[in-house]
Design a protein around this motif. Structure first.
Motif, PDB file in Angstrom:
ATOM      1  N   ALA A  46      -2.390  11.058  34.030  1.00 50.98           N
ATOM      2  CA  ALA A  46      -2.208  10.676  35.434  1.00 50.98           C
ATOM      3  C   ALA A  46      -3.076  11.543  36.347  1.00 50.98           C
ATOM      4  N   PHE A  47      -3.159  12.832  36.042  1.00 52.15           N
ATOM      5  CA  PHE A  47      -3.976  13.751  36.845  1.00 52.15           C
ATOM      6  C   PHE A  47      -5.453  13.358  36.777  1.00 52.15           C
ATOM      7  N   LEU A  48      -5.916  13.002  35.589  1.00 54.25           N
ATOM      8  CA  LEU A  48      -7.327  12.636  35.425  1.00 54.25           C
ATOM      9  C   LEU A  48      -7.666  11.366  36.204  1.00 54.25           C
ATOM     10  N   ILE A  49      -6.798  10.354  36.086  1.00 60.46           N
ATOM     11  CA  ILE A  49      -7.063   9.095  36.787  1.00 60.46           C
ATOM     12  C   ILE A  49      -7.016   9.299  38.297  1.00 60.46           C
ATOM     13  N   GLU A  50      -6.127  10.173  38.747  1.00 58.38           N
ATOM     14  CA  GLU A  50      -6.015  10.460  40.184  1.00 58.38           C
ATOM     15  C   GLU A  50      -7.307  11.066  40.729  1.00 58.38           C
ATOM     16  N   ASN A  51      -8.025  11.810  39.875  1.00 59.93           N
ATOM     17  CA  ASN A  51      -9.254  12.478  40.310  1.00 59.93           C
ATOM     18  C   ASN A  51     -10.517  11.725  39.895  1.00 59.93           C
ATOM     19  N   LEU A  52     -10.343  10.426  39.579  1.00 60.90           N
ATOM     20  CA  LEU A  52     -11.477   9.543  39.337  1.00 60.90           C
ATOM     21  C   LEU A  52     -11.585   8.541  40.476  1.00 60.90           C
TER      22      LEU A  52
END
Length: 285
Positions: A46-52
């Motif tokens: 979730a953190f990775l997708i939020e920062n894409l």
């Protein structure tokens, strides 16, 4: 160890090369933040997708839940699509086949090995525990200089706990001392060559001076000999005039030779008269 604040944020990666943000750098920052926060696998995804954003976000979401819910798969897809396109086997092959290039210094060579191995770790974190050992072993085989290879192998065997960068710095220092000694030796050789050349030039110059002096002596000797010859030899008077008539060399008159010279007869007659007179005088006395 590097401390990373749990509240640290990372730049959003949009997949555009012109933005200047490389996927390798973004993944490294993302891993550091994830490790500092102690997130679960689901929270990491979730953190990775939020920062894409942009193309990068659409790429991950478009591949479905099997990709978007697994952080390791997210990293692999992003690296493949927005990186150099190297897969894990390709990176491993490049790492183990890498050798120092002509003109490449030891620092640049070592950093390229670090870059390749860290990209391997990005695709598969299970390679991280053996990072130091693999880097040291690979550097010992990648350098061009035989002496440096031998020294790195010795360090790896004698000091296994030595870090990769400490081992590299050790051989750089050793290489610097060797280079300084080599420069000093080359300088001494150059000085000897210069001294020999100076001596050779001096000998050549002295030889030229001696040859010039010898020529001067020969010229003076020839002049003296010519002068002595001209002094000893008196020019004779010609016995024939320009018009072919005989010339007397006693009186220099034309028309007779020296034995018929009238002046010669006059002198003889005068001498005879003088003799007769003297005889008469003696008789009278």
């Amino acid at each position: 160890m590097v401390y990373v604040s749990p509240n640290r944020k990372i730049d959003r990666f949009d997949g555009k090369r012109e933005s200047g943000l490389l996927i390798e750098d973004w993944i490294e920052d993302a891993r550091a933040v994830i490790a500092s926060r102690g997130l679960t696998s689901h929270e990491q995804a979730a953190f990775l997708i939020e920062n894409l954003s942009g193309k990068a976000r659409r790429e991950i979401l478009g591949r479905g839940k099997s990709i978007s819910s697994d952080p390791s798969k997210i990293f692999a897809v992003l690296t493949k699509v927005f990186g150099d396109g190297d897969t894990l086997p390709q990176l491993q092959q490049r790492f183990f086949a890498y050798h120092q290039k002509d003109g490449e210094d030891l620092v640049a060579c070592s950093l390229e090995l670090v870059n390749l191995y860290d990209r391997i770790i990005q695709l598969d974190p299970s390679f991280k525990p053996g990072r130091e050992t693999q880097l040291k072993n690979r550097l010992a085989e990648a350098v061009l200089d035989d002496n440096l290879r031998t020294e790195l192998r010795r360090l790896n065997a004698d000091q296994p706990a030595l870090s990769f960068f400490d081992a590299r710095d050790h051989v750089i220092t050793l290489m610097g001392r060797t280079e300084r000694r080599s420069r000093a030796k080359r300088g001494a050789v150059l000085c000897e060559v210069a001294a020999e050349e100076d001596l050779r030039a001096l000998i050549i110059k002295q030889g030229e001076q001696v040859a010039a002096q010898q020529k001067q002596l020969e010229l003076l000797t020839s002049m003296i000999q010519n002068r002595n010859t001209s002094t000893r030899t008196k020019p004779s008077k010609p016995t024939v005039s320009a018009d072919g008539k005989r010339r007397c060399w006693k009186c220099d008159a034309i028309g007779h030779i020296s034995r018929d010279c009238p002046k010669k007869r006059d002198r003889q007659n005068g001498s005879a008269t003088e003799t007769n007179g003297k005889a008469e005088t003696d008789e009278l006395n």
